[in-house]
Motif scaffolding. Structure first.
Motif, PDB file in Angstrom:
ATOM      1  N   GLY A  47     -11.346   3.724   3.825  1.00 15.60           N
ATOM      2  CA  GLY A  47     -10.492   3.100   2.820  1.00 15.60           C
ATOM      3  C   GLY A  47      -9.330   3.978   2.386  1.00 15.60           C
ATOM      4  O   GLY A  47      -8.252   3.471   2.057  1.00 15.60           O
ATOM      5  N   ASP A  48      -9.539   5.298   2.375  1.00 20.95           N
ATOM      6  CA  ASP A  48      -8.440   6.202   2.023  1.00 20.95           C
ATOM      7  C   ASP A  48      -7.327   6.127   3.063  1.00 20.95           C
ATOM      8  O   ASP A  48      -6.146   6.096   2.715  1.00 20.95           O
ATOM      9  CB  ASP A  48      -8.940   7.648   1.899  1.00 20.95           C
ATOM     10  CG  ASP A  48      -9.869   7.848   0.715  1.00 20.95           C
ATOM     11  OD1 ASP A  48      -9.828   7.034  -0.230  1.00 20.95           O
ATOM     12  OD2 ASP A  48     -10.659   8.823   0.744  1.00 20.95           O
ATOM     13  N   ASP A  49      -7.720   6.113   4.348  1.00 19.73           N
ATOM     14  CA  ASP A  49      -6.719   5.998   5.418  1.00 19.73           C
ATOM     15  C   ASP A  49      -5.971   4.672   5.327  1.00 19.73           C
ATOM     16  O   ASP A  49      -4.753   4.619   5.495  1.00 19.73           O
ATOM     17  CB  ASP A  49      -7.370   6.114   6.801  1.00 19.73           C
ATOM     18  CG  ASP A  49      -7.814   7.524   7.124  1.00 19.73           C
ATOM     19  OD1 ASP A  49      -7.362   8.472   6.458  1.00 19.73           O
ATOM     20  OD2 ASP A  49      -8.630   7.675   8.058  1.00 19.73           O
ATOM     21  N   GLU A  50      -6.721   3.609   5.042  1.00 20.86           N
ATOM     22  CA  GLU A  50      -6.072   2.301   4.903  1.00 20.86           C
ATOM     23  C   GLU A  50      -5.069   2.330   3.747  1.00 20.86           C
ATOM     24  O   GLU A  50      -3.945   1.830   3.881  1.00 20.86           O
ATOM     25  CB  GLU A  50      -7.111   1.212   4.667  1.00 20.86           C
ATOM     26  CG  GLU A  50      -6.490  -0.162   4.503  1.00 20.86           C
ATOM     27  CD  GLU A  50      -7.487  -1.241   4.129  1.00 20.86           C
ATOM     28  OE1 GLU A  50      -7.068  -2.412   4.087  1.00 20.86           O
ATOM     29  OE2 GLU A  50      -8.672  -0.928   3.854  1.00 20.86           O
ATOM     30  N   GLY A  51      -5.462   2.935   2.638  1.00 23.71           N
ATOM     31  CA  GLY A  51      -4.577   3.012   1.478  1.00 23.71           C
ATOM     32  C   GLY A  51      -3.329   3.828   1.739  1.00 23.71           C
ATOM     33  O   GLY A  51      -2.242   3.493   1.262  1.00 23.71           O
ATOM     34  N   GLN A  52      -3.465   4.908   2.505  1.00 25.12           N
ATOM     35  CA  GLN A  52      -2.335   5.803   2.770  1.00 25.12           C
ATOM     36  C   GLN A  52      -1.461   5.333   3.922  1.00 25.12           C
ATOM     37  O   GLN A  52      -0.248   5.529   3.900  1.00 25.12           O
ATOM     38  CB  GLN A  52      -2.852   7.215   3.061  1.00 25.12           C
ATOM     39  CG  GLN A  52      -3.476   7.894   1.878  1.00 25.12           C
ATOM     40  CD  GLN A  52      -4.125   9.222   2.251  1.00 25.12           C
ATOM     41  OE1 GLN A  52      -4.011   9.696   3.375  1.00 25.12           O
ATOM     42  NE2 GLN A  52      -4.826   9.813   1.299  1.00 25.12           N
ATOM     43  N   HIS A  53      -2.086   4.731   4.959  1.00 28.31           N
ATOM     44  CA  HIS A  53      -1.346   4.439   6.188  1.00 28.31           C
ATOM     45  C   HIS A  53      -1.324   2.959   6.569  1.00 28.31           C
ATOM     46  O   HIS A  53      -0.672   2.589   7.542  1.00 28.31           O
ATOM     47  CB  HIS A  53      -1.922   5.235   7.355  1.00 28.31           C
ATOM     48  CG  HIS A  53      -2.023   6.704   7.091  1.00 28.31           C
ATOM     49  ND1 HIS A  53      -0.914   7.528   6.993  1.00 28.31           N
ATOM     50  CD2 HIS A  53      -3.092   7.504   6.867  1.00 28.31           C
ATOM     51  CE1 HIS A  53      -1.308   8.764   6.735  1.00 28.31           C
ATOM     52  NE2 HIS A  53      -2.635   8.781   6.647  1.00 28.31           N
ATOM     53  N   GLY A  54      -2.078   2.145   5.847  1.00 22.38           N
ATOM     54  CA  GLY A  54      -2.114   0.724   6.181  1.00 22.38           C
ATOM     55  C   GLY A  54      -3.061   0.438   7.339  1.00 22.38           C
ATOM     56  O   GLY A  54      -3.906   1.262   7.703  1.00 22.38           O
ATOM     57  N   ILE A  55      -2.898  -0.721   7.930  1.00 21.24           N
ATOM     58  CA  ILE A  55      -3.751  -1.158   9.035  1.00 21.24           C
ATOM     59  C   ILE A  55      -3.237  -0.539  10.332  1.00 21.24           C
ATOM     60  O   ILE A  55      -2.043  -0.633  10.635  1.00 21.24           O
ATOM     61  CB  ILE A  55      -3.748  -2.703   9.152  1.00 21.24           C
ATOM     62  CG1 ILE A  55      -4.123  -3.348   7.812  1.00 21.24           C
ATOM     63  CG2 ILE A  55      -4.666  -3.170  10.277  1.00 21.24           C
ATOM     64  CD1 ILE A  55      -5.515  -3.026   7.320  1.00 21.24           C
ATOM     65  N   PRO A  56      -4.121   0.103  11.121  1.00 21.82           N
ATOM     66  CA  PRO A  56      -3.682   0.716  12.381  1.00 21.82           C
ATOM     67  C   PRO A  56      -3.096  -0.314  13.349  1.00 21.82           C
ATOM     68  O   PRO A  56      -3.489  -1.482  13.358  1.00 21.82           O
ATOM     69  CB  PRO A  56      -4.964   1.321  12.950  1.00 21.82           C
ATOM     70  CG  PRO A  56      -5.880   1.470  11.789  1.00 21.82           C
ATOM     71  CD  PRO A  56      -5.531   0.354  10.856  1.00 21.82           C
ATOM     72  N   GLU A  57      -2.176   0.145  14.168  1.00 25.60           N
ATOM     73  CA  GLU A  57      -1.504  -0.735  15.127  1.00 25.60           C
ATOM     74  C   GLU A  57      -2.494  -1.426  16.069  1.00 25.60           C
ATOM     75  O   GLU A  57      -2.357  -2.618  16.353  1.00 25.60           O
ATOM     76  CB  GLU A  57      -0.480   0.057  15.941  1.00 25.60           C
ATOM     77  CG  GLU A  57       0.299  -0.811  16.906  1.00 25.60           C
ATOM     78  CD  GLU A  57       1.333  -0.038  17.702  1.00 25.60           C
ATOM     79  OE1 GLU A  57       1.970  -0.671  18.569  1.00 25.60           O
ATOM     80  OE2 GLU A  57       1.502   1.172  17.481  1.00 25.60           O
TER      81      GLU A  57
END
Length: 187
Positions: A47-57
């Motif tokens: 969830g932290d990655d999603e919050g910082q970077h959004g949904i991966p390509e």
């Protein structure tokens, strides 16, 4: 033309589930096109990655293909009598953000199949997926089941099915799922 996407739930390059989907694609009737996709490149959900970077390509691309398909065939391995964590992780990403669940999954004609070296096919894995698919709101195909056991003895070196009984089961499955998809296409 009915456009289906087969999603392999294994990361292994020579996966039995990927082979099963590829063989299925070659056996599809003329009015059915099956493209085979994998979950390769989808990172572990955080969830932290999603919050910082959004949904991966890789996730966005897979979501787009699922939205554009008429039906989805998920080929699941069975690990320790349940669904594989890597496939569950991919589905978790595909359901992010929650506002996308309806766009990606709602009323999506979906079938679950699987291949394993074990004697019972992927029975327990397929059953363990039921609450997930229910929550996501898919239109689950339950008319026919395809659980392939002893998959290590099923393919020749070119990836073709060498068991006539399994080949017939695959043909029957595709035909019935195609009818289901035609009758339940999303608007």
């Amino acid at each position: 033309m009915i456009r289906l996407t087969g999603l392999s739930g294994s990361l292994r390059q020579d996966s039995f589930n990927t082979r099963l989907l590829k063989a299925m694609a070659t056996m599809a009737p003329d009015d059915v096109d099956i493209s085979v996709d994998t979950i390769a490149g989808i990172p572990l959900y955080n969830g932290d990655d999603e919050g910082q970077h959004g949904i991966p390509e890789a996730v966005e691309l897979l979501k787009s293909r699922i939205v554009e398909t008429d039906g989805l065939i998920v080929s699941t391995p069975e690990y320790n009598n349940a669904m594989p964590g890597v496939l569950k992780n991919a589905v978790d990403w595909l359901s992010r953000p929650p506002s996308d669940i309806r766009r990606v999954f709602h009323n999506l004609p979906l079938a679950v199949i699987g291949a394993t070296q074990g004697a019972f096919g992927t029975t327990l894995s397929q059953v363990s997926w039921l609450p997930v698919w229910r929550l996501l709101g898919v239109n689950l195909f339950t008319t026919e089941r395809l659980m392939v056991s002893a998959a290590n003895n099923l393919f020749d070196d070119d990836g073709s099915i060498i068991d006539e009984g399994v080949e017939q089961r695959i043909h029957t499955f595709i035909e019935k799922f195609a009818v289901f998809v035609a009758d339940h296409r999303r608007p």
